[in-house]
Design a protein around this motif. Structure first.
Motif, mmCIF file in Angstrom:
data_model
loop_
_atom_site.group_PDB
_atom_site.id
_atom_site.type_symbol
_atom_site.label_atom_id
_atom_site.label_comp_id
_atom_site.label_asym_id
_atom_site.label_seq_id
_atom_site.Cartn_x
_atom_site.Cartn_y
_atom_site.Cartn_z
ATOM 1 N N CYS A 78 -31.273 39.800 -18.540
ATOM 2 C CA CYS A 78 -32.043 39.633 -19.792
ATOM 3 C C CYS A 78 -33.000 40.799 -20.003
ATOM 4 N N ARG A 79 -33.290 41.088 -21.269
ATOM 5 C CA ARG A 79 -34.317 42.091 -21.614
ATOM 6 C C ARG A 79 -35.679 41.401 -21.562
ATOM 7 N N THR A 82 -37.920 41.222 -24.964
ATOM 8 C CA THR A 82 -37.509 40.240 -25.980
ATOM 9 C C THR A 82 -38.134 38.879 -25.681
ATOM 10 N N THR A 100 -33.666 33.332 -29.361
ATOM 11 C CA THR A 100 -34.250 34.475 -28.649
ATOM 12 C C THR A 100 -33.698 34.564 -27.228
ATOM 13 N N SER A 104 -31.720 37.838 -25.830
ATOM 14 C CA SER A 104 -32.272 38.639 -24.730
ATOM 15 C C SER A 104 -31.177 39.113 -23.765
#
Ligand SMILES: [Zn+2]
Length: 269
Positions: A78-79, A82, A100, A104
């Protein structure tokens, strides 16, 4: 010359690969150990764990997967940015949070990250934190579902508890899992760091479960196993009219002893 530069660039771009592979291997190892049925800390899809890859991304267990049988298909990258951006928002719908979480992911075909990825993202921004584990450990949960939950976070009963779990834990009164929980964890953990002067090893969530964090999987496991052992002893001592708590002076003494500092180093805490 150009060839040398190309090789250098290749070496540089190839460098993060073994690190990612190694982190994934360690994360799976951590998940398998946390999910060991003999430990009674997580059954079915309970619990999750994460590993930091860089300031930009981290690995976390996908929603609904089982800890003891987790493989790389049950892990999502995952980012962080974000997910961290969500922590300053209020009044978001469940659908917006879900959207979201899906956004991500680096790989859009990967499984959905656990909703608890929100608190993992934030805890992995703390200095020195490379791994985070979360379970619904049975003995710990017995206390966290009782009127004495908060007492368990601040009073200590034996020296090894202090070595592995520190002099106190962060305590989070029950709150809605997901965004609200991640926001409460951020607020209470920041307060803990202001008061104690260091990052916590253990976070206790009323009527929910336990999070442990550290620079190695050994640190996460040691705090988790010792908290679960402590909770079992605590409940046993309570049945006999206790526990007899250690005094603040004794707690401080154990926390500052050089031989205990060495033990912490040996245990990779
Ligand atoms: Zn949970």
């Amino acid at each position: 010359m150009v060839e040398m530069q190309r090789k250098k660039l290749q070496a540089r771009s190839a460098a993060p690969v073994p690190d990612r592979r190694e982190k994934l291997k360690l994360l799976l190892d951590l998940c398998h150990q946390l999910g060991n049925p003999a430990l009674r800390m997580a059954i079915l899809g309970e619990g999750n764990a994460s590993a930091k890859l860089s300031d930009e991304t981290f690995l976390v267990k996908a929603s609904g997967c089982s800890l003891p049988t987790l493989d790389r298909n049950g892990v999502v990258e995952c980012r962080s940015k974000t997910l961290l951006a969500l922590l300053d928002k209020t009044n978001l719908s469940d659908a917006e949070v879900d959207g979201t979480l899906l956004n991500s992911r680096l790989d859009p075909t990967a499984k959905k990250p656990s909703v608890e990825a929100l608190f993992h993202a934030w805890l992995l921004t703390l200095p020195g934190i490379e791994f985070v584990g979360h379970t619904h450990a049975s003995a710990v949960l017995s206390i966290l579902c009782s009127p004495r939950a908060q007492e368990f976070a601040v009073k200590k009963i034996f020296p090894d508890e202090i070595v592995c779990c520190d002099v106190a834990s962060v305590f989070i009164p029950y709150t809605d899992p997901g965004l609200k929980l991640a926001q409460a964890i951020r607020g209470q953990t920041e307060e803990f760091i202001r008061n104690i002067g260091r990052v916590p090893r253990v976070i206790l969530m009323e009527n929910h479960g336990i999070i442990t964090l550290g620079r190695s999987i050994e640190a996460v496991l040691s705090a988790m196993l010792m908290a679960e052992k402590t909770a079992g002893v605590w409940v046993g001592a309570a049945a006999l009219g206790g526990p007899n708590f250690m005094t603040p002076e004794h707690v401080e003494r154990i926390s500052g002893r050089p031989d205990e500092a060495l033990r912490r180093k040996m245990l990779k805490l």
